[in-house]
Scaffold this active site. Structure first.
Site, short mmCIF file in Angstrom:
data_model
loop_
_atom_site.label_atom_id
_atom_site.label_comp_id
_atom_site.label_asym_id
_atom_site.label_seq_id
_atom_site.Cartn_x
_atom_site.Cartn_y
_atom_site.Cartn_z
N GLY A 114 0.79 -1.23 0.00
CA GLY A 114 0.00 0.00 0.00
C GLY A 114 0.81 1.27 0.00
O GLY A 114 0.40 2.27 0.58
N MET A 142 -4.43 -6.15 -6.95
CA MET A 142 -4.06 -7.19 -7.91
C MET A 142 -5.24 -8.12 -8.21
O MET A 142 -5.15 -9.34 -8.06
CB MET A 142 -2.86 -7.98 -7.39
CG MET A 142 -1.66 -7.12 -7.04
SD MET A 142 -1.13 -6.07 -8.43
CE MET A 142 -0.47 -7.30 -9.54
N LEU A 159 -8.46 -8.66 -11.17
CA LEU A 159 -9.24 -8.24 -12.32
C LEU A 159 -10.66 -7.96 -11.84
O LEU A 159 -11.21 -8.71 -11.04
CB LEU A 159 -9.25 -9.33 -13.40
CG LEU A 159 -7.92 -9.61 -14.10
CD1 LEU A 159 -8.08 -10.78 -15.06
CD2 LEU A 159 -7.43 -8.38 -14.84
N SER A 192 1.64 5.88 -15.25
CA SER A 192 0.44 6.53 -15.76
C SER A 192 -0.69 6.40 -14.74
O SER A 192 -0.80 5.38 -14.06
CB SER A 192 -0.02 5.88 -17.08
OG SER A 192 1.00 5.88 -18.05
N ASP A 202 -6.14 -1.83 -18.36
CA ASP A 202 -5.18 -0.73 -18.54
C ASP A 202 -5.46 0.07 -19.81
O ASP A 202 -4.53 0.53 -20.49
CB ASP A 202 -3.74 -1.28 -18.60
CG ASP A 202 -3.36 -2.04 -17.34
OD1 ASP A 202 -3.86 -1.69 -16.26
OD2 ASP A 202 -2.57 -3.01 -17.44
N GLU A 239 5.40 7.51 -9.04
CA GLU A 239 4.00 7.20 -8.78
C GLU A 239 3.49 7.96 -7.55
O GLU A 239 2.37 8.50 -7.56
CB GLU A 239 3.83 5.69 -8.57
CG GLU A 239 4.10 4.85 -9.80
CD GLU A 239 4.00 3.36 -9.52
OE1 GLU A 239 3.42 2.99 -8.48
OE2 GLU A 239 4.52 2.57 -10.33
#
Length: 317
Positions: free
Chosen positions: A14, A91, A93, A137, A146, A175
């Protein structure tokens, strides 16, 4: 100062969550973190969030199908009052239902300069390709992995002898700098005059033979070489208001609208006596269906019959 309520989803340490959380501590930050949730009850980031006084929720995804697990997480987000979701090393989907439920209000950080290197192993792929830069990004989450609109990027130089691990460690600094800034810009954009004008512009110029100009010191929309049907006003004559001005069918309709919701509608100076009504765009979430409807109604009051016939024909389909 209104602060947007943000929930952060994590799966591990985190660190990006921590960057968002500590940025939120600044009094000028336009968002607050109202929940940190995880699919991993052992995620180290949960302990940090709890220590900083942020509510946490954790539940293993094991034994649950994707839709059921996402429904569980979704329920916790909404219970916490979240208005936006920030994925920070989450992590998993996501199910189409979950993505659709947070459409346009969920961001993700990805360790590449999208659209390059979607998915995993981004740093090694950039090194293997001989790229001079990697990077990160921040993008809006869509159903495709993505693939949502990119809101911000930072390039990170690839140094001689870099490994995937060394490049990843350096990119993480980028980031941490980028995510809080982009999130802050994103949660305030719906109060930005430029963003609001762009939303009005797209809807007004979609009407047949409409054009844009300046009139009375305001952006205006009208029939080409004809009458105006809308104005966008921003602090006009120092009133501090951001609003859309549209025509009504009669003074009675203007009065009815204002009586029905005096916080939303108002009688604008100068144009008010002619039957125009103001619709406030600076009160928070805007009902864009209502705006589109009022633009169409106003357009009809000035459009020649041959043009209204075109719109009527389109409405048949």
């Amino acid at each position: 100062m209104h602060k947007a309520k943000v929930a952060v989803l994590i799966s591990g340490r985190g660190s990006n969550m921590a960057a968002l959380l500590y940025a939120a501590k600044h009094p000028a930050c336009p968002y607050e973190v109202v929940l940190v949730a995880s699919n991993n009850p052992q995620a180290p980031g949960l302990a940090l969030a709890a220590a900083e006084g942020v509510p946490i929720f954790a539940h293993s995804h094991k034994g649950l199908n994707r839709a059921d697990f996402d429904a569980l997480i979704d329920g916790e987000l909404r219970k916490a009052g979240a208005e936006y979701v920030a994925l920070a090393g989450y992590m998993r989907l996501l199910s189409p239902e979950f993505v659709a439920g947070w459409e346009g209000r969920m961001l993700n950080v990805h360790p590449s300069l999208l659209p390059q290197y979607k998915g995993l192993d981004t740093h090694q792929r950039a090194i293997d390709a001989g790229d001079g830069h990697g990077g990160c990004s921040i993008h809006i989450v869509t159903a495709d992995l993505d693939d949502g609109p990119v809101l911000g990027q930072t390039q990170v130089a690839i140094l001689p002898g870099d490994t995937a691990e060394s490049l990843a460690a350096r990119t993480l600094f980028a980031e941490h700098q980028l995510y809080p800034r982009v999130l802050a810009d994103f949660v305030t954009r719906e109060r930005s005059p430029d963003w609001l004008l762009d939303q009005v512009r797209r809807r007004a110029l979609a009407l047949p033979q409409s054009d844009e100009g300046m009139s009375h010191g305001m952006s205006s929309f009208g029939i080409e070489k004809g009458k105006k049907f809308a104005y966008f006003t921003q602090d006009h004559h120092g009133d501090g208001i951001i609003a859309l001005l549209v025509k009504t069918s009669a003074p009675e309709e203007q009065a009815m609208l204002i009586d029905s919701d005096p916080d939303l509608y108002y009688r604008p100076a100068y144009l008010g006596p002619a039957g125009w009504v103001g619709i406030r765009l600076d009160l928070g979430e805007v009902d864009w269906d209502l705006v589109e409807n009022r633009l169409q109604r106003s357009w009809r009051t000035v459009a020649p019959k041959k043009l209204t016939a075109l719109l009527d024909a389109a409405d048949q389909f």
